[in-house]
Design a protein around this motif. Structure first.
Motif, PDB file in Angstrom:
ATOM      1  N   MET A  55       0.788  -1.124   0.008  1.00  0.00           N
ATOM      2  CA  MET A  55       0.098  -0.062   0.050  1.00  0.00           C
ATOM      3  C   MET A  55       1.046   1.257   0.012  1.00  0.00           C
ATOM      4  O   MET A  55       0.630   2.269  -0.796  1.00  0.00           O
ATOM      5  CB  MET A  55      -0.904  -0.077   1.231  1.00  0.00           C
ATOM      6  CG  MET A  55      -2.122  -1.054   1.091  1.00  0.00           C
ATOM      7  SD  MET A  55      -3.160  -0.603  -0.298  1.00  0.00           S
ATOM      8  CE  MET A  55      -3.819  -2.388  -0.649  1.00  0.00           C
ATOM      9  N   ARG A  56       1.970   1.216   0.764  1.00  0.00           N
ATOM     10  CA  ARG A  56       2.995   2.296   0.631  1.00  0.00           C
ATOM     11  C   ARG A  56       3.445   2.511  -0.407  1.00  0.00           C
ATOM     12  O   ARG A  56       3.469   3.591  -1.233  1.00  0.00           O
ATOM     13  CB  ARG A  56       4.111   1.998   1.742  1.00  0.00           C
ATOM     14  CG  ARG A  56       3.794   2.125   3.122  1.00  0.00           C
ATOM     15  CD  ARG A  56       4.904   2.508   4.073  1.00  0.00           C
ATOM     16  NE  ARG A  56       5.504   1.192   4.188  1.00  0.00           N
ATOM     17  CZ  ARG A  56       5.261   0.490   5.341  1.00  0.00           C
ATOM     18  NH1 ARG A  56       4.433   0.769   6.315  1.00  0.00           N
ATOM     19  NH2 ARG A  56       5.763  -0.602   5.437  1.00  0.00           N
ATOM     20  N   GLN A  57       3.613   1.634  -1.324  1.00  0.00           N
ATOM     21  CA  GLN A  57       4.333   1.695  -2.697  1.00  0.00           C
ATOM     22  C   GLN A  57       3.152   2.262  -3.490  1.00  0.00           C
ATOM     23  O   GLN A  57       3.476   3.126  -4.571  1.00  0.00           O
ATOM     24  CB  GLN A  57       4.775   0.490  -3.171  1.00  0.00           C
ATOM     25  CG  GLN A  57       5.893   0.259  -4.347  1.00  0.00           C
ATOM     26  CD  GLN A  57       7.078   1.123  -3.846  1.00  0.00           C
ATOM     27  OE1 GLN A  57       7.680   0.990  -2.696  1.00  0.00           O
ATOM     28  NE2 GLN A  57       7.460   1.985  -4.446  1.00  0.00           N
ATOM     29  N   ARG A  58       1.907   1.953  -3.207  1.00  0.00           N
ATOM     30  CA  ARG A  58       0.728   2.483  -4.096  1.00  0.00           C
ATOM     31  C   ARG A  58       0.659   3.792  -4.000  1.00  0.00           C
ATOM     32  O   ARG A  58       0.458   4.840  -4.622  1.00  0.00           O
ATOM     33  CB  ARG A  58      -0.375   1.859  -3.881  1.00  0.00           C
ATOM     34  CG  ARG A  58      -0.713   0.418  -4.602  1.00  0.00           C
ATOM     35  CD  ARG A  58      -1.949  -0.188  -3.988  1.00  0.00           C
ATOM     36  NE  ARG A  58      -1.771  -1.788  -4.369  1.00  0.00           N
ATOM     37  CZ  ARG A  58      -2.393  -2.030  -5.324  1.00  0.00           C
ATOM     38  NH1 ARG A  58      -3.027  -1.526  -6.078  1.00  0.00           N
ATOM     39  NH2 ARG A  58      -2.137  -3.617  -5.833  1.00  0.00           N
ATOM     40  N   LEU A  59       0.970   4.315  -2.811  1.00  0.00           N
ATOM     41  CA  LEU A  59       0.789   5.690  -2.257  1.00  0.00           C
ATOM     42  C   LEU A  59       1.945   6.451  -3.116  1.00  0.00           C
ATOM     43  O   LEU A  59       1.837   7.719  -3.537  1.00  0.00           O
ATOM     44  CB  LEU A  59       0.959   5.714  -0.749  1.00  0.00           C
ATOM     45  CG  LEU A  59      -0.156   5.564   0.107  1.00  0.00           C
ATOM     46  CD1 LEU A  59       0.387   5.391   1.654  1.00  0.00           C
ATOM     47  CD2 LEU A  59      -1.550   6.392  -0.102  1.00  0.00           C
ATOM     48  N   LEU A  60       3.315   5.809  -3.033  1.00  0.00           N
ATOM     49  CA  LEU A  60       4.284   6.620  -3.545  1.00  0.00           C
ATOM     50  C   LEU A  60       4.203   6.783  -5.259  1.00  0.00           C
ATOM     51  O   LEU A  60       4.286   7.681  -5.811  1.00  0.00           O
ATOM     52  CB  LEU A  60       5.603   5.778  -3.592  1.00  0.00           C
ATOM     53  CG  LEU A  60       6.602   5.901  -2.411  1.00  0.00           C
ATOM     54  CD1 LEU A  60       7.866   5.373  -2.573  1.00  0.00           C
ATOM     55  CD2 LEU A  60       6.500   7.602  -1.921  1.00  0.00           C
ATOM     56  N   ILE A  61       3.500   5.796  -5.772  1.00  0.00           N
ATOM     57  CA  ILE A  61       3.137   5.798  -7.075  1.00  0.00           C
ATOM     58  C   ILE A  61       1.989   6.872  -7.460  1.00  0.00           C
ATOM     59  O   ILE A  61       2.229   7.624  -8.459  1.00  0.00           O
ATOM     60  CB  ILE A  61       2.640   4.368  -7.683  1.00  0.00           C
ATOM     61  CG1 ILE A  61       3.867   3.594  -7.576  1.00  0.00           C
ATOM     62  CG2 ILE A  61       2.058   4.459  -9.219  1.00  0.00           C
ATOM     63  CD1 ILE A  61       3.594   2.169  -7.851  1.00  0.00           C
ATOM     64  N   ALA A  62       1.042   6.929  -6.417  1.00  0.00           N
ATOM     65  CA  ALA A  62      -0.106   7.768  -6.800  1.00  0.00           C
ATOM     66  C   ALA A  62       0.504   9.284  -6.582  1.00  0.00           C
ATOM     67  O   ALA A  62       0.106  10.212  -7.413  1.00  0.00           O
ATOM     68  CB  ALA A  62      -1.091   7.727  -5.286  1.00  0.00           C
ATOM     69  N   MET A  63       1.607   9.530  -5.628  1.00  0.00           N
ATOM     70  CA  MET A  63       1.949  10.773  -5.461  1.00  0.00           C
ATOM     71  C   MET A  63       2.843  11.210  -6.882  1.00  0.00           C
ATOM     72  O   MET A  63       2.848  12.330  -7.311  1.00  0.00           O
ATOM     73  CB  MET A  63       3.168  10.750  -4.473  1.00  0.00           C
ATOM     74  CG  MET A  63       2.996  11.514  -3.286  1.00  0.00           C
ATOM     75  SD  MET A  63       3.965  11.236  -1.979  1.00  0.00           S
ATOM     76  CE  MET A  63       2.664  10.315  -0.934  1.00  0.00           C
ATOM     77  N   ALA A  64       3.425  10.175  -7.355  1.00  0.00           N
ATOM     78  CA  ALA A  64       4.317  10.411  -8.705  1.00  0.00           C
ATOM     79  C   ALA A  64       3.364  10.752  -9.771  1.00  0.00           C
ATOM     80  O   ALA A  64       3.862  11.795 -10.600  1.00  0.00           O
ATOM     81  CB  ALA A  64       5.179   9.168  -8.883  1.00  0.00           C
ATOM     82  N   VAL A  65       2.300   9.951  -9.899  1.00  0.00           N
ATOM     83  CA  VAL A  65       1.624  10.217 -11.246  1.00  0.00           C
ATOM     84  C   VAL A  65       0.372  11.515 -10.920  1.00  0.00           C
ATOM     85  O   VAL A  65      -0.334  11.641 -11.779  1.00  0.00           O
ATOM     86  CB  VAL A  65       0.735   9.000 -11.533  1.00  0.00           C
ATOM     87  CG1 VAL A  65       1.581   7.946 -11.969  1.00  0.00           C
ATOM     88  CG2 VAL A  65      -0.247   8.611 -10.684  1.00  0.00           C
ATOM     89  N   ALA A  66       0.557  12.170  -9.729  1.00  0.00           N
ATOM     90  CA  ALA A  66      -0.496  12.852  -9.391  1.00  0.00           C
ATOM     91  C   ALA A  66      -0.893  14.235 -10.375  1.00  0.00           C
ATOM     92  O   ALA A  66      -1.948  14.237 -10.831  1.00  0.00           O
ATOM     93  CB  ALA A  66      -0.083  13.840  -8.023  1.00  0.00           C
ATOM     94  N   LEU A  67       0.454  14.555 -10.993  1.00  0.00           N
ATOM     95  CA  LEU A  67       0.012  15.524 -11.846  1.00  0.00           C
ATOM     96  C   LEU A  67       0.561  15.307 -13.619  1.00  0.00           C
ATOM     97  O   LEU A  67       0.615  15.981 -14.330  1.00  0.00           O
ATOM     98  CB  LEU A  67       1.189  16.825 -11.831  1.00  0.00           C
ATOM     99  CG  LEU A  67       1.021  17.313 -10.392  1.00  0.00           C
ATOM    100  CD1 LEU A  67       2.146  18.152  -9.858  1.00  0.00           C
ATOM    101  CD2 LEU A  67      -0.248  18.014 -10.060  1.00  0.00           C
ATOM    102  N   GLY A  68       0.340  13.924 -13.578  1.00  0.00           N
ATOM    103  CA  GLY A  68       0.448  13.573 -14.775  1.00  0.00           C
ATOM    104  C   GLY A  68       1.765  13.624 -15.716  1.00  0.00           C
ATOM    105  O   GLY A  68       1.742  14.323 -16.961  1.00  0.00           O
ATOM    106  N   PRO A  69       2.776  13.124 -15.245  1.00  0.00           N
ATOM    107  CA  PRO A  69       4.084  13.492 -15.652  1.00  0.00           C
ATOM    108  C   PRO A  69       4.446  12.888 -17.048  1.00  0.00           C
ATOM    109  O   PRO A  69       3.679  11.904 -17.375  1.00  0.00           O
ATOM    110  CB  PRO A  69       5.133  13.014 -14.483  1.00  0.00           C
ATOM    111  CG  PRO A  69       4.408  11.829 -14.039  1.00  0.00           C
ATOM    112  CD  PRO A  69       3.050  12.332 -13.940  1.00  0.00           C
ATOM    113  N   LYS A  70       5.262  13.209 -17.824  1.00  0.00           N
ATOM    114  CA  LYS A  70       5.576  12.523 -19.185  1.00  0.00           C
ATOM    115  C   LYS A  70       6.533  11.591 -18.962  1.00  0.00           C
ATOM    116  O   LYS A  70       6.541  10.354 -19.665  1.00  0.00           O
ATOM    117  CB  LYS A  70       6.129  13.621 -19.879  1.00  0.00           C
ATOM    118  CG  LYS A  70       5.104  14.662 -20.424  1.00  0.00           C
ATOM    119  CD  LYS A  70       5.573  15.579 -21.481  1.00  0.00           C
ATOM    120  CE  LYS A  70       4.530  16.543 -22.095  1.00  0.00           C
ATOM    121  NZ  LYS A  70       4.180  17.557 -21.063  1.00  0.00           N
TER     122      LYS A  70
END
Lengths: 308, 342
Positions: free
Chosen positions: B177-192
């Protein structure tokens, strides 16, 4: 939080009882008050009367029982010197010490948070080296030396500040300036160390990867993590100050609990000494509980550990 | 457009348009100051990651893959410094940017997922606060708006009961779940571009599969280029489209995963692939003899010479440059052609 506070208070009762008993016994080791309050050529009859009047002719155990019963009723007896209520004297002196300690720690903590963070931002940079050296000196020099040098320069030579007294704002400056040096020096080093490790942590790297700027990194991400070790040390330092900044209060004639304790020891004024020590002990227990509450507020992990 | 070359524009090839290159790295070198003197931890590394695809940076510990990722993301520790090369994110040359220009891209354009989610999340803040941070920093949203977006993110990455869990702290979540949270944070702004630095190393195999599936879905959703840093050959085979194999701070071979794995054209890649245990193969598991060279004393010539079964005199004097060995493939070996036929 309520359970936590209740348990914390209950667990303070036994150590407090030990303090109450300990101070009773230790006070009696300082000597017989009769020889101090009566003239050198006092007759045996005068000594007897003095002892009777102050309950000192009773066996030690019954003196202790009287004393303990009084403590439970919050009655500490009367001062041998002034005849005033000992408890009243201790409570009257305490705010002066508390104010001194409070202002001193406020300045030390805020100053150390800024200076320590600044030093930690570029480890081994110029600012860091200057701050580390200065804080080491500040933490090492005894406060009475600062007090004497301060009086000499600002009060005697320049005449800007009063050396002692109880009126006007000027009287705050030298005692606080003297007391703040060591806690400030110690705290700068603690904050710097904690901030260096916080700033090199993965969560700071993650914050940078989210576009947080330096200000946000320091104030939002690192400082709160660095607060716990600083809080521990600040708590210890505050305890030291509340315990009576004995030396500094004596030098500046500050009417606080430290000066009251020293005076009552020198005068064998047992009742006042016992009251003063007990007031201080209670204050220190309360302070420790407050520090624990601060830990819990800072970090949810502490909060949850306290629940279980 | 081939992995490993330095050109950056889209290239027309025989009727098919190659996907746009989201991230192109060329000649990247990173020096680290250690107690025993400076070392070149990353030396002349180049690769490019097309949008909507996964590029794996494959190599063993200490080969410089994580340093490469951090150099690209601008997150190097103070002891490490980029000493050459370029990192192009779309049309922007990243290494020439000022810190504040770079911060503007950190999140909206380029994001990174770290290996150890427990230490990467700030222990004293709720996950909601941390998930909201990208929106607060880059979009200037109010606390309430950002919280709504954080909830959306938690739903998107599959965290159950987001409404109650948003106020929990990182230590109250499981590793997956923590890894999911990190991923969520990373894709928050739709990076390229999303750099995933060993995102599943700390997780068990089932959770690992779920996390990789999530990454794949998000890649398609945002048509991101994913740079997957890993030492796991199986993960590369399953997840990546292209691979850049690193050894001792250099890229030794690049190409499409299926081609590289079918026919490796560098002795190191071949050695790695032969070291994979296979079911039903009863004999002793081969391994590459020796250890990677100490970065303080990189030999003249090829970095792999000490462990290479094919080593010749030329390998001890001349360093092989990455050469094109096929469509979109490079190999930094003097004998790559012999490998193909031998």
């Amino acid at each position: 939080m309520i359970t936590f506070l209740r348990r914390r208070t209950l667990s303070s009762v036994i150590p407090l009882a030990v303090v109450v008993l300990g101070v009773f016994c230790l006070a009696r080791l300082t000597g017989n008050p009769a020889s101090l309050y009566l003239p050198l050529n006092a007759t045996e009859q005068m000594r007897q009367d003095f002892a009777e009047r102050n309950g000192l002719d009773q066996p030690v155990l019954s003196q202790m029982a009287d004393y303990l019963g009084g403590v439970l009723r919050l009655d500490f007896g009367e001062s041998l010197r002034t005849g005033q209520s000992a408890g009243r004297m201790a409570l009257d002196a305490f705010p002066a010490t508390l104010q001194l300690a409070g202002f001193t720690m406020l300045i030390a903590v805020l100053g150390a948070a800024v200076v320590g963070s600044w030093a930690a931002f570029k480890p081994n940079g110029l600012a860091d080296r200057v701050c580390s050296t200065m804080s080491m000196i500040a933490a090492s020099v005894p406060d009475f030396w600062f007090a004497i040098v301060g009086i000499w320069i600002f009060a005697v030579t320049l005449g800007w500040l009063p050396t002692s007294g109880v009126t006007g704002h000027g009287i705050w400056i030298l005692p606080i300036a003297t007391l703040v040096v060591r806690p400030f020096g110690v705290l700068v080093q603690v904050v710097r160390g904690a901030m260096v490790s916080a700033l090199s942590s993965p969560y700071v790297k993650l914050a940078r990867s989210k576009g947080a700027d330096d200000y946000r990194i320091v104030t939002h991400h690192a400082l709160r993590n660095a607060a716990a070790p600083a809080l521990t040390v600040a708590g210890d330092l505050t305890v030291g100050l509340v315990n009576g900044a004995v030396v500094v209060e004596t030098i500046f004639g500050w009417p606080g609990i430290g000066k009251l304790m020293i005076d009552s020891i020198l005068q064998r004024d047992f009742a006042v000494l016992q009251a003063a020590v007990l007031v201080t002990a209670v204050a220190i227990f309360v302070l420790n509980i407050l520090i624990d509450v601060c830990y819990a507020l800072l970090d949810a992990r502490v909060r949850q550990a306290a629940k279980t | 457009m081939s992995a490993g070359t330095t050109s950056t524009g889209p290239v027309e090839q025989a009727g098919r348009t190659e996907p746009e290159v989201a991230l192109a790295v060329a000649g990247l070198s990173v020096r680290i100051d250690t107690a025993a003197g400076p070392v070149l931890a990353v030396d002349d590394v180049g690769f490019s990651a097309p949008s909507g695809e996964t590029l794996a940076l494959l190599g063993e510990s200490g080969c410089g893959k994580s340093i490469t990722a951090q150099a690209v993301a601008g997150l190097l520790d103070p002891v490490a410094r980029v000493v050459g090369g370029e990192v192009r994110l779309g049309d922007v040359e990243m290494l020439g940017l000022t810190p504040s220009e770079r911060r503007k891209l950190a999140g909206p354009e380029l994001a990174i997922v770290f290996q150890d989610a427990l230490t990467a999340l700030n222990p004293v803040y709720t996950v909601g606060t941390q998930l909201a941070e990208p929106f607060r920093i880059h979009r200037g949203l109010s606390a309430r708006q950002a919280r709504e977006r954080a909830l959306d993110l938690m739903r998107r990455v599959g965290i159950p009961e987001p409404e109650s869990r948003i106020d929990h702290h990182p230590h109250q979540f499981s590793g997956g779940m923590r890894q999911r949270l990190l991923i969520a944070m990373a894709v928050a702004l739709g990076p390229k571009v999303l750099i995933a630095d060993e995102p599943t190393t700390a997780l068990d195999v089932t959770v690992q599969a779920q996390i990789m599936e999530l990454l794949r879905d998000l890649r398609a959703e945002h048509s991101m280029a994913v740079v997957l840093i890993t030492h796991d050959l199986a993960l590369v085979a399953e997840q990546a489209d292209r691979v850049a194999v690193m050894y001792a701070g250099r890229v030794v071979e690049t190409g499409l995963v299926r081609e590289v794995f079918r026919e490796p054209l560098h002795p190191y890649t071949r050695g790695l692939l032969e070291s994979v245990p296979a079911a039903g193969r009863g004999d002793r598991l081969p391994s590459i003899p020796g250890a990677p060279p100490d970065l303080h004393s990189i030999p003249e010539g090829c970095v792999y010479q000490a462990r290479c079964p094919m080593v010749q005199d030329i390998c001890r004097t001349q360093r092989p440059a990455p050469e094109a060995v096929g469509e979109g493939r490079t190999s930094a070996c003097h004998f790559s052609k012999e490998l193909r036929h031998g």
